[in-house]
Design a protein around this motif. Structure first.
Motif, PDB file in Angstrom:
ATOM      1  N   GLY C  87       0.825  -1.205   0.000  1.00  0.00           N
ATOM      2  CA  GLY C  87       0.000   0.000   0.000  1.00  0.00           C
ATOM      3  C   GLY C  87       0.857   1.252   0.000  1.00  0.00           C
ATOM      4  O   GLY C  87       2.019   1.229  -0.420  1.00  0.00           O
ATOM      5  N   HIS C  88       0.279   2.349   0.486  1.00  0.00           N
ATOM      6  CA  HIS C  88       1.041   3.600   0.532  1.00  0.00           C
ATOM      7  C   HIS C  88       2.142   3.551   1.588  1.00  0.00           C
ATOM      8  O   HIS C  88       3.110   4.278   1.527  1.00  0.00           O
ATOM      9  CB  HIS C  88       0.097   4.767   0.837  1.00  0.00           C
ATOM     10  CG  HIS C  88      -0.892   5.005  -0.254  1.00  0.00           C
ATOM     11  ND1 HIS C  88      -2.132   5.549  -0.051  1.00  0.00           N
ATOM     12  CD2 HIS C  88      -0.823   4.750  -1.571  1.00  0.00           C
ATOM     13  CE1 HIS C  88      -2.780   5.629  -1.190  1.00  0.00           C
ATOM     14  NE2 HIS C  88      -2.016   5.140  -2.132  1.00  0.00           N
ATOM     15  N   LEU C  89       1.938   2.679   2.583  1.00  0.00           N
ATOM     16  CA  LEU C  89       2.923   2.570   3.663  1.00  0.00           C
ATOM     17  C   LEU C  89       3.864   1.414   3.363  1.00  0.00           C
ATOM     18  O   LEU C  89       3.499   0.443   2.709  1.00  0.00           O
ATOM     19  CB  LEU C  89       2.202   2.316   4.992  1.00  0.00           C
ATOM     20  CG  LEU C  89       1.203   3.408   5.382  1.00  0.00           C
ATOM     21  CD1 LEU C  89       0.286   2.950   6.489  1.00  0.00           C
ATOM     22  CD2 LEU C  89       1.962   4.664   5.787  1.00  0.00           C
ATOM     23  N   GLY C  91       5.776  -0.540   5.595  1.00  0.00           N
ATOM     24  CA  GLY C  91       5.984  -1.654   6.518  1.00  0.00           C
ATOM     25  C   GLY C  91       7.445  -1.832   6.891  1.00  0.00           C
ATOM     26  O   GLY C  91       7.938  -2.941   7.006  1.00  0.00           O
ATOM     27  N   VAL C  92       8.135  -0.694   7.072  1.00  0.00           N
ATOM     28  CA  VAL C  92       9.571  -0.727   7.359  1.00  0.00           C
ATOM     29  C   VAL C  92       9.807  -0.139   8.743  1.00  0.00           C
ATOM     30  O   VAL C  92       9.229   0.893   9.085  1.00  0.00           O
ATOM     31  CB  VAL C  92      10.327   0.095   6.285  1.00  0.00           C
ATOM     32  CG1 VAL C  92      11.742   0.379   6.721  1.00  0.00           C
ATOM     33  CG2 VAL C  92      10.300  -0.630   4.950  1.00  0.00           C
ATOM     34  N   LYS C  93      10.611  -0.829   9.553  1.00  0.00           N
ATOM     35  CA  LYS C  93      10.937  -0.311  10.898  1.00  0.00           C
ATOM     36  C   LYS C  93      12.254   0.453  10.830  1.00  0.00           C
ATOM     37  O   LYS C  93      13.274  -0.089  10.376  1.00  0.00           O
ATOM     38  CB  LYS C  93      11.094  -1.467  11.881  1.00  0.00           C
ATOM     39  CG  LYS C  93       9.811  -2.189  12.177  1.00  0.00           C
ATOM     40  CD  LYS C  93       8.961  -1.414  13.156  1.00  0.00           C
ATOM     41  CE  LYS C  93       7.616  -2.113  13.315  1.00  0.00           C
ATOM     42  NZ  LYS C  93       6.583  -1.197  13.804  1.00  0.00           N
ATOM     43  N   THR C  95      14.390   1.418  13.087  1.00  0.00           N
ATOM     44  CA  THR C  95      15.544   1.038  13.915  1.00  0.00           C
ATOM     45  C   THR C  95      16.157  -0.301  13.476  1.00  0.00           C
ATOM     46  O   THR C  95      17.213  -0.684  13.969  1.00  0.00           O
ATOM     47  CB  THR C  95      15.173   0.931  15.408  1.00  0.00           C
ATOM     48  OG1 THR C  95      13.932   0.256  15.512  1.00  0.00           O
ATOM     49  CG2 THR C  95      15.072   2.289  16.038  1.00  0.00           C
ATOM     50  N   LEU C  96      15.470  -1.006  12.576  1.00  0.00           N
ATOM     51  CA  LEU C  96      16.059  -2.241  12.044  1.00  0.00           C
ATOM     52  C   LEU C  96      16.839  -1.900  10.783  1.00  0.00           C
ATOM     53  O   LEU C  96      16.483  -0.980  10.051  1.00  0.00           O
ATOM     54  CB  LEU C  96      14.972  -3.266  11.722  1.00  0.00           C
ATOM     55  CG  LEU C  96      14.101  -3.770  12.875  1.00  0.00           C
ATOM     56  CD1 LEU C  96      13.131  -4.826  12.370  1.00  0.00           C
ATOM     57  CD2 LEU C  96      14.943  -4.322  13.998  1.00  0.00           C
ATOM     58  N   GLU C 100      17.682  -6.614   8.131  1.00  0.00           N
ATOM     59  CA  GLU C 100      16.798  -7.148   9.182  1.00  0.00           C
ATOM     60  C   GLU C 100      15.330  -6.977   8.794  1.00  0.00           C
ATOM     61  O   GLU C 100      14.512  -7.878   9.027  1.00  0.00           O
ATOM     62  CB  GLU C 100      17.067  -6.427  10.507  1.00  0.00           C
ATOM     63  CG  GLU C 100      18.326  -6.891  11.200  1.00  0.00           C
ATOM     64  CD  GLU C 100      18.713  -5.983  12.357  1.00  0.00           C
ATOM     65  OE1 GLU C 100      19.266  -6.496  13.330  1.00  0.00           O
ATOM     66  OE2 GLU C 100      18.476  -4.754  12.278  1.00  0.00           O
ATOM     67  N   PHE C 104      12.903 -10.116   8.267  1.00  0.00           N
ATOM     68  CA  PHE C 104      11.672 -10.290   9.045  1.00  0.00           C
ATOM     69  C   PHE C 104      10.516 -10.676   8.134  1.00  0.00           C
ATOM     70  O   PHE C 104       9.821 -11.668   8.367  1.00  0.00           O
ATOM     71  CB  PHE C 104      11.321  -9.019   9.823  1.00  0.00           C
ATOM     72  CG  PHE C 104       9.921  -9.073  10.391  1.00  0.00           C
ATOM     73  CD1 PHE C 104       9.638  -9.903  11.462  1.00  0.00           C
ATOM     74  CD2 PHE C 104       8.887  -8.343   9.821  1.00  0.00           C
ATOM     75  CE1 PHE C 104       8.348 -10.002  11.964  1.00  0.00           C
ATOM     76  CE2 PHE C 104       7.599  -8.439  10.318  1.00  0.00           C
ATOM     77  CZ  PHE C 104       7.330  -9.264  11.382  1.00  0.00           C
ATOM     78  N   TRP C 105      10.319  -9.898   7.059  1.00  0.00           N
ATOM     79  CA  TRP C 105       9.175 -10.202   6.192  1.00  0.00           C
ATOM     80  C   TRP C 105       9.380 -11.522   5.465  1.00  0.00           C
ATOM     81  O   TRP C 105       8.434 -12.266   5.226  1.00  0.00           O
ATOM     82  CB  TRP C 105       8.922  -9.068   5.196  1.00  0.00           C
ATOM     83  CG  TRP C 105       8.325  -7.864   5.851  1.00  0.00           C
ATOM     84  CD1 TRP C 105       8.832  -6.613   5.888  1.00  0.00           C
ATOM     85  CD2 TRP C 105       7.084  -7.800   6.578  1.00  0.00           C
ATOM     86  NE1 TRP C 105       8.009  -5.777   6.593  1.00  0.00           N
ATOM     87  CE2 TRP C 105       6.928  -6.473   7.028  1.00  0.00           C
ATOM     88  CE3 TRP C 105       6.108  -8.734   6.902  1.00  0.00           C
ATOM     89  CZ2 TRP C 105       5.825  -6.067   7.770  1.00  0.00           C
ATOM     90  CZ3 TRP C 105       5.004  -8.322   7.648  1.00  0.00           C
ATOM     91  CH2 TRP C 105       4.870  -7.001   8.078  1.00  0.00           C
ATOM     92  N   PHE C 108       8.430 -14.033   8.099  1.00  0.00           N
ATOM     93  CA  PHE C 108       7.016 -13.933   8.459  1.00  0.00           C
ATOM     94  C   PHE C 108       6.140 -14.466   7.325  1.00  0.00           C
ATOM     95  O   PHE C 108       5.169 -15.173   7.549  1.00  0.00           O
ATOM     96  CB  PHE C 108       6.628 -12.477   8.771  1.00  0.00           C
ATOM     97  CG  PHE C 108       5.193 -12.320   9.177  1.00  0.00           C
ATOM     98  CD1 PHE C 108       4.801 -12.532  10.490  1.00  0.00           C
ATOM     99  CD2 PHE C 108       4.223 -11.983   8.245  1.00  0.00           C
ATOM    100  CE1 PHE C 108       3.468 -12.422  10.863  1.00  0.00           C
ATOM    101  CE2 PHE C 108       2.889 -11.878   8.615  1.00  0.00           C
ATOM    102  CZ  PHE C 108       2.521 -12.097   9.927  1.00  0.00           C
ATOM    103  N   ARG C 148       9.442  -6.391  -0.743  1.00  0.00           N
ATOM    104  CA  ARG C 148       8.689  -7.450  -0.087  1.00  0.00           C
ATOM    105  C   ARG C 148       8.078  -8.436  -1.086  1.00  0.00           C
ATOM    106  O   ARG C 148       7.941  -9.621  -0.786  1.00  0.00           O
ATOM    107  CB  ARG C 148       7.587  -6.835   0.778  1.00  0.00           C
ATOM    108  CG  ARG C 148       7.138  -7.722   1.903  1.00  0.00           C
ATOM    109  CD  ARG C 148       6.241  -7.009   2.877  1.00  0.00           C
ATOM    110  NE  ARG C 148       5.076  -6.446   2.230  1.00  0.00           N
ATOM    111  CZ  ARG C 148       4.714  -5.181   2.325  1.00  0.00           C
ATOM    112  NH1 ARG C 148       5.415  -4.347   3.059  1.00  0.00           N
ATOM    113  NH2 ARG C 148       3.655  -4.736   1.694  1.00  0.00           N
TER     114      ARG C 148
END
Lengths: 251, 222, 213
Positions: C87-89, C91-93, C95-96, C100, C104-105, C108, C148
């Motif tokens: 989407g528009h976001l 999904g990235v952190k 501090t990682l 990493e 994670f993805w 997951f 992703r």
């Protein structure tokens, strides 16, 4: 063919039906409450508490209605989340403040009754404490709904909360009773398990009147909410039309 | 299963790197417990008597403080909507995140509690049972609290609202926690039942609360 | 990793789909089909329902009427589990690190282990792997979010404005990944205002007269 529920679910039909029922229900409430008050005042005096005990005729019915109101919110919420019943959210939204008001009256009358009985307005009697926490649950429902702008989302989230609440209410009741049972200080309890018939009849008439009052207020609240939603829908259409955004269904 | 342990691991790593939240909760716990003797006066007998209650109530408030962020960052950065299309149900994700919250908040607060007990002149017999009730009771706070976090994740004034919504639901945990300590100190028979009911509430929360939290999260994503 | 042959036989069917948001019909009675090996571009003015449609396919939104279904998909997977939704976001952190985040993805979403390297290389992020994502530029973050789609094998890619904040070179990376996915029999549905430079694609215009070109 429509089922009865589907027919009642139609807001237009509900408006027509409730308009006919409302005056009768309101009238019933007035008659029962008036009769109940007369019967209550004529009932024999409590030999220990005198006139102060008569507050019971208001206090006990509101205590019943406080929990019934919460159940009504929870059942309506279930109807919204599971059956997506169009009137369920209207019912849940209208019932919450009325239930909270009855709960508040229950707390105030209980505390007024407590003063002559215990010498203090609040002694952490387990029943009243449970009602106080129920009052907080009502406040939670009302505040959650009011702090979310999207009304459809607010309705559904509040419904989730009320169902969580109804699951936890018995546990809260149990824990508060447990607390008083296992406290070193002895706590007196309101109300008597056996009640004489001369006191019971006025109480039942008052309870009937209070229920009719709750029902009439709830119907009126639902009607107001439906009208408010209609006004809102009309305004939305008006804004869209003036912005040239009136949409035609895409074929 | 690996997806869930991955969520748990990521939340723990994030809590460690961002550090702040855990530290703030612990600091808040310390300051609230310190304020009380300052307000009540240093009457050691009184403090000793109210210590278990003070430690439990302050722990609830401190745990609430960090609950608000439980789903907020994942909603803001879009992780939550990807998780909703993932191979594991959102209920399991909510449970993994609640568990991470317990490991980073409930557990450290319960471990800190006996040290704060020293400040309140807590009876020597009470330390072990205090920690035991907190370890048994705090999972309920994280898991039931997750429902509140999911409900308020998009609201204005989320933190205050969260306290209003959740504190009444924490009443049974609080009462049975305190009741178990009280029973243990007076060597009454009520300790066993109180402690078992406290544990049962936690187990029921672990099993049921993620259902409600996930339902709320799905609604938030719509 | 599943072969592309099965995916080529897949078909995503939207049947009389209607959506209502905030009391307003966003689109109604929308029907279209996408087969494996096809890319579909959703175009149309703001508010015509591109994002709503993509989120509906991903299973995040419930349609008011109609349905979307997948023929030839994995029998135990829901439609959402067959889709990569970007989407528009992102999904990235922050501090990682880049790696990493990707790992994670990858884990997951249950992707193959090697997919992390491929995804980072395809989106030009290999050199940045140890940098915390918070240091990335908006375009680099977007590429990490888009990466992703390569971290786990899923037949349907749902991309909402994939090229926002991307420069030309980055846009070419996205187009390259999409073309390779389509060539392998996958499906891509992308909402966009601007040409995306995909090899071949059909267009579905929302708002006013919707028609499959």
């Amino acid at each position: 063919m429509q089922t009865l529920t589907q027919r009642l679910a139609n807001p237009t039909r509900f408006m027509a039906l409730s308009a006919r029922v409302l005056p009768w229900l309101a009238g019933l409430a007035v008659v029962l409450l008036a009769a109940g008050l007369v019967m209550a005042l004529a009932s024999p005096l409590d030999y220990q508490q005198g006139h102060a005990a008569k507050i019971m005729y208001v206090h006990v019915p509101t205590a019943w209605l406080s929990i019934m109101g919460y159940m009504l919110v929870a059942v309506s919420s279930f109807g919204l989340l599971v059956f997506r019943h169009p009137l369920a959210d209207v019912s849940a939204k209208a019932a919450a403040p009325i239930g909270a008001a009855f709960t508040f009256i229950c707390l105030v009358t209980g505390s007024l009754w407590g003063k002559p009985m215990w010498g203090a307005f609040w002694v952490w009697d387990p029943r009243l404490t449970s009602v106080l926490i129920l009052f907080f649950l009502y406040l939670g429902l009302i505040s959650l709904r009011s702090s979310i702008e999207d009304e459809a989302l607010a309705g559904k989230l509040t419904a989730v909360l009320s169902i969580v609440g109804i699951v936890i209410v018995p546990v809260i009741k149990f824990s508060v009773d447990w607390n008083s049972l296992h406290q070193p200080a002895s706590v007196m309890r309101l109300g008597a398990p056996t009640i004489h018939a001369s006191l019971l009849w006025p109480l039942l008439v008052m309870a009937g009147g209070m229920m009719a009052l709750f029902g009439a207020l709830h119907l009126k609240g639902m009607r107001n909410e439906i009208l408010r939603r209609r006004v809102k829908a009309l305004r939305t259409v008006e804004v869209e039309a003036s912005a040239g955004l009136a949409r035609q269904p895409a074929e | 299963m690996s997806a869930l342990s991955e969520v748990l691991r990521r939340d723990l790593v994030l809590a460690w790197r961002e550090g702040g939240t855990v530290g703030v909760a612990l600091g808040f716990y310390l300051i609230v417990v310190t304020m009380l003797p300052l307000g009540l006066g240093p009457d050691l007998k009184l403090l000793s008597r109210i210590a278990p209650g003070v430690l439990w109530v302050a722990l609830l408030l401190a745990a609430l403080l960090s609950l608000g962020r439980l789903f907020e960052t994942d909603l803001e950065d879009g992780s939550l909507e990807v998780m909703a299309t993932g191979p594991v149900p959102l209920e399991a994700v909510a449970a993994a995140k609640s568990l991470a919250h317990w490991l980073t908040t409930g557990l450290p607060l319960a471990v800190l509690a006996p040290i704060l007990g020293l400040l309140l002149n807590l009876e020597p017999d009470a330390y072990a049972v205090l920690v035991a009730t907190m370890l048994a009771g705090t999972p309920a706070i994280s898991f039931i609290g997750a429902i509140g976090a999911a409900l308020t994740v998009r609201t204005r004034r989320g933190g205050l609202l969260l306290a209003l919504l959740m504190l009444p639901l924490f009443v049974p945990t609080l009462i049975f926690g305190i009741s178990a300590i009280g029973a243990a100190l007076t060597s009454s028979d009520a300790f066993g039942p109180s402690f078992l009911i406290l544990s049962a509430i936690s187990l029921a929360s672990v099993a049921l609360a993620p259902l409600a939290a996930a339902a709320a999260l799905r609604l938030q994503l719509q | 990793m599943r072969s592309g042959v099965g995916e080529a036989l897949m078909k995503l069917i939207a049947d009389m789909l209607s959506s209502v948001r905030g009391g307003r019909a966003v689109f109604s009675k929308l029907s279209f089909e996408v087969a494996g090996g096809e890319a579909l571009l959703l175009t149309g003015p703001n508010g015509s329902g591109k994002t709503t449609l993509i989120r509906t396919i991903a299973g995040l939104l419930r349609p008011a009427a109609g349905q979307v279904r997948l023929e030839g998909g994995h029998p135990e997977h829901s439609l959402g589990e067959e889709c990569h939704y970007v989407g528009h976001l992102n999904g990235v952190k922050s501090t990682l690190s880049v790696e990493e985040n990707a790992k994670f993805w990858n884990r997951f979403l249950d992707g193959a282990h090697e997919a992390v390297e491929t995804a980072l290389a395809t989106f030009g992020l290999s050199a940045l792997r140890d940098i915390p994502a918070g240091y990335l530029s908006a375009g680099q973050k977007r590429r990490l979010g888009l990466a992703r789609v390569l971290l786990a094998r899923r037949p349907i890619w749902l991309l909402d404005e994939p090229t926002v904040s991307l420069d030309e070179a980055s846009q070419a990376m996205v187009a390259g990944a999409v073309d390779a996915h389509v060539a392998a029999g996958g499906m891509v549905i992308a909402a966009t205002h601007v040409p995306l430079g995909f090899g071949k694609s059909r267009e579905l215009r929302l708002g006013g007269q919707a028609m499959a070109a």
